[in-house]
Each structure stands twice: as structure tokens, then as C-alpha cells.
Scaffold this motif. Structure first.
Motif, PDB file in Angstrom:
ATOM      1  N   ALA A  33       0.822  -1.200   0.000  1.00 25.32           N
ATOM      2  CA  ALA A  33       0.000   0.000   0.000  1.00 25.32           C
ATOM      3  C   ALA A  33       0.860   1.255   0.000  1.00 25.32           C
ATOM      4  N   MET A  34       0.289   2.317  -0.535  1.00 25.22           N
ATOM      5  CA  MET A  34       0.919   3.628  -0.518  1.00 25.22           C
ATOM      6  C   MET A  34      -0.019   4.587   0.200  1.00 25.22           C
ATOM      7  N   ALA A  35       0.550   5.563   0.852  1.00 23.04           N
ATOM      8  CA  ALA A  35      -0.275   6.515   1.579  1.00 23.04           C
ATOM      9  C   ALA A  35       0.367   7.893   1.585  1.00 23.04           C
ATOM     10  N   TRP A  36      -0.465   8.893   1.778  1.00 27.82           N
ATOM     11  CA  TRP A  36      -0.011  10.262   1.961  1.00 27.82           C
ATOM     12  C   TRP A  36      -0.388  10.714   3.363  1.00 27.82           C
ATOM     13  N   PHE A  37       0.549  11.349   4.026  1.00 28.56           N
ATOM     14  CA  PHE A  37       0.336  11.932   5.340  1.00 28.56           C
ATOM     15  C   PHE A  37       0.767  13.387   5.295  1.00 28.56           C
ATOM     16  N   ARG A  38       0.348  14.140   6.288  1.00 24.78           N
ATOM     17  CA  ARG A  38       0.787  15.526   6.382  1.00 24.78           C
ATOM     18  C   ARG A  38       0.999  15.890   7.840  1.00 24.78           C
ATOM     19  N   GLN A  39       1.849  16.871   8.057  1.00 27.60           N
ATOM     20  CA  GLN A  39       2.149  17.302   9.407  1.00 27.60           C
ATOM     21  C   GLN A  39       2.442  18.797   9.428  1.00 27.60           C
ATOM     22  N   SER A  40       1.750  19.499  10.288  1.00 26.83           N
ATOM     23  CA  SER A  40       1.965  20.923  10.475  1.00 26.83           C
ATOM     24  C   SER A  40       2.620  21.141  11.835  1.00 26.83           C
ATOM     25  N   PRO A  41       3.268  22.277  12.041  1.00 22.99           N
ATOM     26  CA  PRO A  41       3.960  22.534  13.313  1.00 22.99           C
ATOM     27  C   PRO A  41       3.052  22.377  14.523  1.00 22.99           C
ATOM     28  N   GLY A  42       3.534  21.640  15.506  1.00 22.61           N
ATOM     29  CA  GLY A  42       2.782  21.456  16.728  1.00 22.61           C
ATOM     30  C   GLY A  42       1.716  20.387  16.669  1.00 22.61           C
ATOM     31  N   LYS A  43       1.592  19.702  15.540  1.00 26.52           N
ATOM     32  CA  LYS A  43       0.582  18.674  15.395  1.00 26.52           C
ATOM     33  C   LYS A  43       1.217  17.335  15.039  1.00 26.52           C
ATOM     34  N   GLU A  44       0.470  16.273  15.306  1.00 26.36           N
ATOM     35  CA  GLU A  44       0.927  14.939  14.958  1.00 26.36           C
ATOM     36  C   GLU A  44       0.745  14.694  13.465  1.00 26.36           C
ATOM     37  N   ARG A  45       1.473  13.738  12.960  1.00 23.07           N
ATOM     38  CA  ARG A  45       1.346  13.384  11.560  1.00 23.07           C
ATOM     39  C   ARG A  45      -0.062  12.852  11.300  1.00 23.07           C
ATOM     40  N   GLU A  46      -0.710  13.381  10.276  1.00 21.66           N
ATOM     41  CA  GLU A  46      -2.105  13.102   9.995  1.00 21.66           C
ATOM     42  C   GLU A  46      -2.282  12.338   8.688  1.00 21.66           C
ATOM     43  N   PHE A  47      -3.125  11.335   8.723  1.00 19.53           N
ATOM     44  CA  PHE A  47      -3.429  10.570   7.526  1.00 19.53           C
ATOM     45  C   PHE A  47      -4.216  11.404   6.531  1.00 19.53           C
ATOM     46  N   VAL A  48      -3.886  11.266   5.254  1.00 20.62           N
ATOM     47  CA  VAL A  48      -4.573  12.002   4.203  1.00 20.62           C
ATOM     48  C   VAL A  48      -5.284  11.046   3.240  1.00 20.62           C
ATOM     49  N   ALA A  49      -4.527  10.143   2.638  1.00 22.13           N
ATOM     50  CA  ALA A  49      -5.097   9.219   1.659  1.00 22.13           C
ATOM     51  C   ALA A  49      -4.210   7.996   1.525  1.00 22.13           C
ATOM     52  N   ALA A  50      -4.787   6.901   1.062  1.00 24.17           N
ATOM     53  CA  ALA A  50      -4.035   5.670   0.871  1.00 24.17           C
ATOM     54  C   ALA A  50      -4.563   4.906  -0.333  1.00 24.17           C
ATOM     55  N   PHE A  51      -3.687   4.090  -0.907  1.00 24.18           N
ATOM     56  CA  PHE A  51      -4.049   3.238  -2.036  1.00 24.18           C
ATOM     57  C   PHE A  51      -3.568   1.832  -1.757  1.00 24.18           C
ATOM     58  N   SER A  52      -4.446   0.862  -2.010  1.00 25.15           N
ATOM     59  CA  SER A  52      -4.121  -0.544  -1.824  1.00 25.15           C
ATOM     60  C   SER A  52      -4.106  -1.253  -3.165  1.00 25.15           C
ATOM     61  N   TRP A  53      -2.962  -1.813  -3.530  1.00 21.70           N
ATOM     62  CA  TRP A  53      -2.886  -2.585  -4.771  1.00 21.70           C
ATOM     63  C   TRP A  53      -3.705  -3.867  -4.678  1.00 21.70           C
ATOM     64  N   ARG A  54      -3.724  -4.475  -3.505  1.00 20.31           N
ATOM     65  CA  ARG A  54      -4.423  -5.726  -3.310  1.00 20.31           C
ATOM     66  C   ARG A  54      -5.913  -5.582  -3.613  1.00 20.31           C
ATOM     67  N   LEU A  55      -6.510  -4.513  -3.154  1.00 20.78           N
ATOM     68  CA  LEU A  55      -7.940  -4.299  -3.327  1.00 20.78           C
ATOM     69  C   LEU A  55      -8.268  -3.302  -4.431  1.00 20.78           C
ATOM     70  N   SER A  56      -7.238  -2.695  -5.010  1.00 26.19           N
ATOM     71  CA  SER A  56      -7.441  -1.643  -6.007  1.00 26.19           C
ATOM     72  C   SER A  56      -8.406  -0.607  -5.466  1.00 26.19           C
ATOM     73  N   ALA A  57      -8.183  -0.242  -4.224  1.00 25.64           N
ATOM     74  CA  ALA A  57      -9.080   0.679  -3.534  1.00 25.64           C
ATOM     75  C   ALA A  57      -8.321   1.880  -2.990  1.00 25.64           C
ATOM     76  N   THR A  58      -9.049   2.952  -2.794  1.00 22.69           N
ATOM     77  CA  THR A  58      -8.485   4.170  -2.219  1.00 22.69           C
ATOM     78  C   THR A  58      -9.241   4.530  -0.949  1.00 22.69           C
ATOM     79  N   TYR A  59      -8.551   5.221  -0.044  1.00 27.21           N
ATOM     80  CA  TYR A  59      -9.144   5.610   1.230  1.00 27.21           C
ATOM     81  C   TYR A  59      -8.738   7.048   1.524  1.00 27.21           C
ATOM     82  N   TYR A  60      -9.656   7.795   2.135  1.00 26.08           N
ATOM     83  CA  TYR A  60      -9.403   9.198   2.408  1.00 26.08           C
ATOM     84  C   TYR A  60      -9.847   9.577   3.817  1.00 26.08           C
ATOM     85  N   SER A  61      -9.166  10.545   4.379  1.00 25.49           N
ATOM     86  CA  SER A  61      -9.599  11.097   5.644  1.00 25.49           C
ATOM     87  C   SER A  61     -10.833  11.952   5.391  1.00 25.49           C
TER      88      SER A  61
END
Length: 127
Positions: A33-61
Motif C-alpha cells: 500500500a501507498m499513503a499520503w500523510f501531512r504534518q503541520s507545526p505542533g501537530k501529529e502526523r495526519e493521515f490524508v489518503a491511501a491506495f491498496s494494490w491488493r484491493l485496487s481501492a483508495t481511502y481518504y480522511s
């Protein structure tokens, strides 16, 4: 075994669009799987989106669903994050990540599950 290089960061006006790219190299066949995360100052790393080759599916926050799109070009070993209708709250350093373990949707949203990371690219949304 897997290297990730991000590009495409920059400054964009609120309501505008920006597309990030992440090029994968190495033993990409071992990536589930591949995913995108983001992080701004003072905050924890946040999930944005992911892709699964196994399921050919995408997921979003919930914060980006309907505005961001994750996609890939397998021939180029590249994963993209298209960001539309951007908001000031989208300002952050964006990271692409990959996992060499098979997981659930919930696990893909957790930074600790991914063992390969890019260096990050700054995205700034201005008013």
C-alpha cells in the motif's frame, strides 16, 4: 529496499489546486500500500489518503474526502495526490509512505504501520 522521492510542493491560493508526486524505486513488488500523510507545526502526523494494490481501492480522511484524489501510474512507479479546493488548513509538510506488510484499512491510516517514507514536501495555502 524501497526509496520514495516526493515533488510538487509549493504555495497555492485557497480554492486552488496542486498535485504532488511520489516516485518509488527499489523492490516495489514488496509494497502492499501507498499513503499520503501531512504534518503541520505542533501537530501529529495526519493521515490524508491511501491506495491498496491488493484491493485496487483508495481511502481518504474525512477532512479531504471529495477534494483530494490519490492515483498511480504503475509504468512510472509514481503515486500522485491531486489536491483541489484547497483550504488554509491544508498547509503542512506532505509525506508519501509505503508499507511492506499487508494490513487493514485502519492500519494504513497509521504512520507507524509504514516502513518507507519520503523526505516530505512543503505545501502552503494562502488567502
Amino acid at each position: 529496499q524501497v526509496q520514495l522521492v516526493e515533488s510538487g510542493g509549493g504555495t497555492v491560493r485557497a480554492g486552488g489546486s496542486l498535485t504532488l508526486s511520489c516516485v518509488l524505486s527499489g523492490r516495489t513488488s514488496g509494497t502492499y500500500a501507498m499513503a499520503w500523510f501531512r504534518q503541520s507545526p505542533g501537530k501529529e502526523r495526519e493521515f490524508v489518503a491511501a491506495f491498496s494494490w491488493r484491493l485496487s481501492a483508495t481511502y481518504y480522511s474525512t477532512s479531504v474526502r471529495g477534494r483530494f484524489t490519490i492515483s498511480r501510474d504503475d509504468a512510472k512507479n509514481t503515486v500522485y495526490l491531486q489536491m483541489n479546493a484547497m483550504k488554509l488548513e491544508d498547509t503542512a509538510v506532505y509525506y508519501c509512505a509505503a508499507s511492506s506488510s499487508l494490513g487493514s484499512i485502519a492500519e494504513y491510516t497509521k504512520p507507524s504501520f509504514h516502513n518507507y517514507w519520503g523526505q516530505g514536501t512543503q505545501v502552503t495555502v494562502s488567502s
